[in-house]
Design a protein around this motif. Structure first.
Motif: not given
Length: 173
Positions: A81-97
């Motif tokens: 669960h932690h990895l999923q959330n971490s990956e989602n936040r990272t992907e979202s941050k990269l996409a947003t940037d």
């Protein structure tokens, strides 16, 4: 005592196999219990209720095994669960940037007045009337500049990026 241990080994193995349904795991668990018995052989040789004691050892060992499995499974779920959330936040941050970079490039190409009005409206949150008052222009002129800026942005952004920006609140739909 060694002959007795061989008999216990077979009984413990079948007891373990009944619960774990895997012969290799039952063998490992049996080996663990047999090691405990061997380490306590001096103490056990004087016991009268040896059968009950060894069966209780086997039962406790299988309970401990299942408790350990439950803890491991719980831990694995938590880590996953932690990895999923971490990956989602990272992907979202990269996409947003990335999308923000595209938007900044498009804004840089706009005429200065459209840039200014877009920034006042979206970055500072000013209404069209407030922008018009600040720039000494008619509210309709501010609206026309903002409309043109948004039209250029919509035409140059790919649809997924546009929806992402709208979802983030950076663009109106």
């Amino acid at each position: 005592m060694e002959k007795q241990l061989k008999n216990y080994r077979v009984r413990i193995y079948h007891f373990m196999l009944k619960f774990v349904k895997d012969s290799a795991l039952a063998e490992d668990l049996t080996q663990d219990v047999m090691l405990k018995i061997w380490l306590k052989k001096d103490k056990l040789s004087s016991m009268e209720a040896l059968d009950s004691y060894i069966l209780a050892m086997a039962k406790n060992h299988i309970f401990d095994h299942f408790k350990k499995l439950a803890k491991e499974k719980s831990y694995q779920k938590e880590v996953w669960h932690h990895l999923q959330n971490s990956e989602n936040r990272t992907e979202s941050k990269l996409a947003t940037d990335d999308i923000q970079g595209q938007l900044d490039a498009i804004l840089h190409e706009l005429p200065p007045r459209q840039q200014q009005i877009y920034e006042l409206n979206h970055d500072k949150g000013l209404s069209l009337q407030e922008i018009a008052d600040q720039l000494n222009i008619a509210p309709n002129t501010a609206k026309n500049h903002l409309t043109r800026a948004l039209k250029v942005i919509r035409s140059q952004m790919n649809p997924e990026s546009f929806l992402w920006l709208a979802w983030l609140g950076l663009l109106p739909l």
